[in-house]
Design a protein around this motif. Structure first.
Motif, mmCIF file in Angstrom:
data_model
loop_
_atom_site.group_PDB
_atom_site.id
_atom_site.type_symbol
_atom_site.label_atom_id
_atom_site.label_comp_id
_atom_site.label_asym_id
_atom_site.label_seq_id
_atom_site.Cartn_x
_atom_site.Cartn_y
_atom_site.Cartn_z
ATOM 1 N N THR A 4 0.788 -1.445 -0.271
ATOM 2 C CA THR A 4 -0.386 -0.297 -0.455
ATOM 3 C C THR A 4 0.559 1.799 -0.065
ATOM 4 O OG1 THR A 4 -0.058 -0.130 2.301
ATOM 5 C CG2 THR A 4 -2.182 -1.243 0.961
ATOM 6 N N GLU A 5 -0.005 2.670 -0.051
ATOM 7 C CA GLU A 5 1.281 3.411 0.304
ATOM 8 C C GLU A 5 0.160 4.846 0.130
ATOM 9 O OE1 GLU A 5 3.881 5.912 -4.050
ATOM 10 O OE2 GLU A 5 3.127 3.859 -3.959
ATOM 11 N N GLU A 6 0.614 5.640 1.085
ATOM 12 C CA GLU A 6 0.279 6.319 2.066
ATOM 13 C C GLU A 6 0.753 7.380 2.078
ATOM 14 O OE1 GLU A 6 -3.172 7.968 5.101
ATOM 15 O OE2 GLU A 6 -2.298 6.216 4.716
ATOM 16 N N ASN A 7 1.018 8.849 1.133
ATOM 17 C CA ASN A 7 1.656 10.059 1.199
ATOM 18 C C ASN A 7 2.767 10.150 0.926
ATOM 19 O OD1 ASN A 7 -0.551 11.949 2.943
ATOM 20 N ND2 ASN A 7 -0.447 10.521 5.122
ATOM 21 N N GLY A 8 3.128 9.156 -0.140
ATOM 22 C CA GLY A 8 4.686 8.773 -0.336
ATOM 23 C C GLY A 8 4.726 7.696 0.757
ATOM 24 N N VAL A 9 4.958 7.032 1.475
ATOM 25 C CA VAL A 9 5.363 5.961 2.107
ATOM 26 C C VAL A 9 4.895 4.976 1.662
ATOM 27 C CG1 VAL A 9 5.716 4.964 4.240
ATOM 28 C CG2 VAL A 9 5.892 7.493 4.478
ATOM 29 N N VAL A 10 5.692 4.025 1.485
ATOM 30 C CA VAL A 10 5.652 2.234 0.412
ATOM 31 C C VAL A 10 5.175 1.314 2.004
ATOM 32 C CG1 VAL A 10 5.728 0.957 -0.810
ATOM 33 C CG2 VAL A 10 5.864 3.145 -1.364
ATOM 34 N N ARG A 11 4.333 0.885 2.024
ATOM 35 C CA ARG A 11 4.076 -0.443 3.174
ATOM 36 C C ARG A 11 4.114 -1.913 2.731
ATOM 37 N NH1 ARG A 11 4.273 1.665 7.882
ATOM 38 N NH2 ARG A 11 2.934 3.568 8.724
ATOM 39 N N ILE A 12 4.599 -2.735 2.471
ATOM 40 C CA ILE A 12 4.993 -3.983 2.112
ATOM 41 C C ILE A 12 5.165 -5.216 3.066
ATOM 42 C CG2 ILE A 12 6.578 -5.760 1.103
ATOM 43 C CD1 ILE A 12 7.952 -2.647 0.092
ATOM 44 N N TYR A 13 3.547 -5.854 2.246
ATOM 45 C CA TYR A 13 3.859 -7.157 3.458
ATOM 46 C C TYR A 13 4.083 -8.128 2.816
ATOM 47 C CZ TYR A 13 0.567 -3.943 5.535
ATOM 48 O OH TYR A 13 0.892 -2.342 6.540
ATOM 49 N N ALA A 14 4.783 -9.370 3.737
ATOM 50 C CA ALA A 14 5.162 -10.646 3.025
ATOM 51 C C ALA A 14 5.435 -11.138 3.664
ATOM 52 C CB ALA A 14 6.060 -10.115 2.209
ATOM 53 N N LEU A 15 6.306 -12.648 3.596
ATOM 54 C CA LEU A 15 6.137 -13.563 3.874
ATOM 55 C C LEU A 15 7.646 -13.473 3.721
ATOM 56 C CD1 LEU A 15 3.383 -16.403 4.225
ATOM 57 C CD2 LEU A 15 3.735 -14.345 4.985
ATOM 58 N N ARG A 16 8.780 -14.075 4.606
ATOM 59 C CA ARG A 16 10.017 -13.704 5.445
ATOM 60 C C ARG A 16 10.410 -14.908 6.074
ATOM 61 N NH1 ARG A 16 14.097 -12.210 8.802
ATOM 62 N NH2 ARG A 16 15.830 -11.460 8.262
ATOM 63 N N TYR A 17 11.719 -15.366 4.522
ATOM 64 C CA TYR A 17 12.274 -16.437 5.412
ATOM 65 C C TYR A 17 13.292 -16.203 6.237
ATOM 66 C CZ TYR A 17 9.653 -19.952 3.060
ATOM 67 O OH TYR A 17 8.160 -20.525 2.542
ATOM 68 N N PRO A 18 14.228 -16.626 6.753
ATOM 69 C CA PRO A 18 15.294 -16.065 7.456
ATOM 70 C C PRO A 18 17.089 -15.981 6.528
ATOM 71 C CG PRO A 18 15.083 -17.959 9.213
ATOM 72 C CD PRO A 18 13.540 -17.377 7.767
ATOM 73 N N LYS A 19 16.676 -17.791 5.200
ATOM 74 C CA LYS A 19 17.159 -18.281 4.799
ATOM 75 C C LYS A 19 16.598 -19.170 3.596
ATOM 76 C CE LYS A 19 21.785 -19.175 5.897
ATOM 77 N NZ LYS A 19 22.419 -19.489 6.213
ATOM 78 N N MET A 20 17.127 -19.447 2.423
ATOM 79 C CA MET A 20 16.206 -20.376 1.347
ATOM 80 C C MET A 20 17.879 -20.715 0.353
ATOM 81 S SD MET A 20 13.570 -21.757 0.607
ATOM 82 C CE MET A 20 12.898 -20.858 1.458
ATOM 83 N N PHE A 21 17.837 -22.375 0.677
ATOM 84 C CA PHE A 21 18.597 -23.219 -0.992
ATOM 85 C C PHE A 21 19.748 -22.816 -0.284
ATOM 86 C CE2 PHE A 21 14.354 -21.960 -3.332
ATOM 87 C CZ PHE A 21 13.680 -23.381 -2.980
ATOM 88 N N ASP A 22 19.755 -23.383 0.577
ATOM 89 C CA ASP A 22 21.636 -23.258 1.117
ATOM 90 C C ASP A 22 22.553 -24.584 0.182
ATOM 91 O OD1 ASP A 22 21.245 -24.789 2.955
ATOM 92 O OD2 ASP A 22 22.086 -23.297 4.941
ATOM 93 N N GLY A 23 21.951 -25.713 0.174
ATOM 94 C CA GLY A 23 22.469 -26.492 -0.138
ATOM 95 C C GLY A 23 21.763 -27.911 0.660
#
Length: 465
Positions: free
Chosen positions: A274-293
């Motif tokens: 979303t975006e309000e007064n120029g500030v963008v907020r991003i909502y997502a699902l976060r992994y600390p790491k991925m595919f390190d073998g």
């Protein structure tokens, strides 16, 4: 070599080695007559049992795509179909001729998502291979470059603006160090293309959209040529790369793209932005790491949590915070709220922290206004798939006034159902349950295609091919 059977070859992930068609499916309860359309799921499903079943040799992410679908109309479940995407490997195994159309990549496996836009029903993958055009009954028609305008394949998660009807997408290939930003009109023609230099070969599975910007994720999972040459999953974690989020004005070019550094992480799926007064907020699902073998199980690298990034382009300030402590994946929202303020989000989770992604037993409904999360738990061995929200028709309908559709897999009895829930009575009894003729394997992504869009697909509309 390990003799342990891969978890992606058993339980809810057990592949299905046949195509089926069934009509007039049995229904428990009542399918709302407003649900007129096609519910689909696509995922990796080998056309024949793998010769090597060890956990180190089998990659669910690189298997041929199988699309499953159930047609709802007039309160009935009219038919079920499951079909393989006709790649070279599938056609060779089934003794069929290859479908027409360009591929633009050395593999033509397409297995990750299905979207309907501009009269075209398209199966997508992000390796660089072009999309596959499907019929309204899920048969492979051709590989498509959208009338010559698509340089390479687009990512698995383009975003449709709910107001303009335009599709915003990123086209990239692990063979290139740049990507193409595309805007596709509601009629299916490409009206804007911008080359975006990346300086590397990141996995860019998803994007997000605000009313003014496209949000890009350039994170430490990168294409590894040595892995690809050995026939293994080609993306690996590269801790040397600075994780960053890009903000690109919708009508801007590469020169207007701004990158903002964030802490190391990986994001498969954005929830919304979303975006309000120029500030963008991003909502997502976060992994600390991925595919390190060490594993091909995403949850082996730490639980995936719901996070928010706030970016103020005027000051360059970025803040990061975790919003919820549920391990979760496959987030969905009301499609009318893409890029706009929203209140609800749905997803899958596990009953206990630390369980693998192949053992989800809970559906989630987040209410950001009340800062609470409802849980719909399932019995052991009963696995829910991605929950898709279908809004009730009418502009006055509330954001959660509609239905949640998902497949339920009974891994113990090898059965599957399509389940319809009232989104406002999230933990209540199902509105309807449709018994499927086969056990549908757990897939990557599900979608709802409304009747009007299916009619356009059946009429052969879309850009010239």
């Amino acid at each position: 070599m390990s003799s342990r059977v891969s978890p992606f070859l058993q339980g809810a992930f057990t592949p299905l080695y046949t195509e089926r068609t069934a009509h007039r499916l049995p229904v428990k309860g009542r399918i709302p007559p407003e649900l007129d359309g096609l519910f689909t799921q696509i995922g990796g499903n080998p056309v024949a049992p793998p010769r090597r079943r060890g956990a180190e040799d089998y990659s669910w992410f690189s298997q041929d795509g199988m699309v499953c679908g159930i047609r709802l109309r007039d309160g009935r479940a009219e038919w079920f179909r499951n079909r393989w995407i006709r790649s070279r490997r599938v056609c060779r195994s089934l003794g069929e001729s290859r479908p027409p159309g360009p591929r633009r990549f050395f593999t033509d496996v397409v297995n990750t998502n299905v979207v309907c836009h501009g009269g075209l029903l398209l199966a997508l993958v992000e390796t660089g291979c072009l999309p596959v055009r499907l019929s309204e009954t899920l048969d492979t028609v051709e590989y498509s470059d959208l009338g010559g305008g698509l340089p390479i394949g687009i990512t698995a998660h383009p975003k449709t603006d709910p107001v303009s009807g335009e599709l915003f997408a990123l086209a990239y290939s692990p063979l290139h160090t740049s990507a193409d930003y595309l805007v596709i009109t509601a009629e299916g023609t490409i009206r804007k293309t911008e080359r975006i230099p990346l300086g590397g070969r990141p996995m860019m599975h998803d994007i997000a959209l605000t009313e003014k910007h496209v949000v890009l994720f350039d994170l430490p999972v990168r294409f590894h040529l040595g892995q690809a040459a050995r026939g293994r999953f080609p993306f690996r974690w590269d801790g040397r790369h600075q994780a960053r989020i890009g903000l690109l004005p919708r009508e801007g070019g590469a020169g207007s793209l701004r990158w903002f550094s964030i802490a190391p992480c990986f994001v498969f799926h954005a929830v919304n932005a979303t975006e309000e007064n120029g500030v963008v907020r991003i909502y997502a699902l976060r992994y600390p790491k991925m595919f390190d073998g060490t594993s091909q199980d995403p949850f082996a690298y730490g639980a995936c949590m719901l996070w928010e990034w706030t970016i103020d382009p005027a000051t360059g300030k970025v803040t990061e915070r975790q919003l919820d402590d549920h391990q979760q994946e496959l987030p969905r929202i009301d499609p009318r709220r893409i890029g706009r303020p929203f209140r609800h989000c749905y997803g899958i989770s596990a009953r206990e922290q630390g369980l693998s992604t192949y053992e989800p037993e809970v559906l989630l409904k987040h209410d950001f206004a009340r800062e609470r999360t409802e849980e719909r738990a399932f019995p052991r061995g009963s696995v829910p798939t991605e929950p898709v929200f279908v809004p009730r028709a009418g502009n006055g309908a509330a954001e959660d006034d509609g239905w949640i559709l998902h497949f339920r897999i009974d891994a113990l009895h090898h059965e599957s159902d399509l389940v319809v829930l009232d989104a406002r009575d999230f933990t209540g009894p199902p509105v309807a349950t449709v018994r499927l003729p086969v056990r549908v394997p757990f897939g990557f992504h599900s979608n709802w295609i409304p009747d009007a869009e299916l009619d356009a697909v059946g009429a052969g509309l879309g850009p010239p091919r």
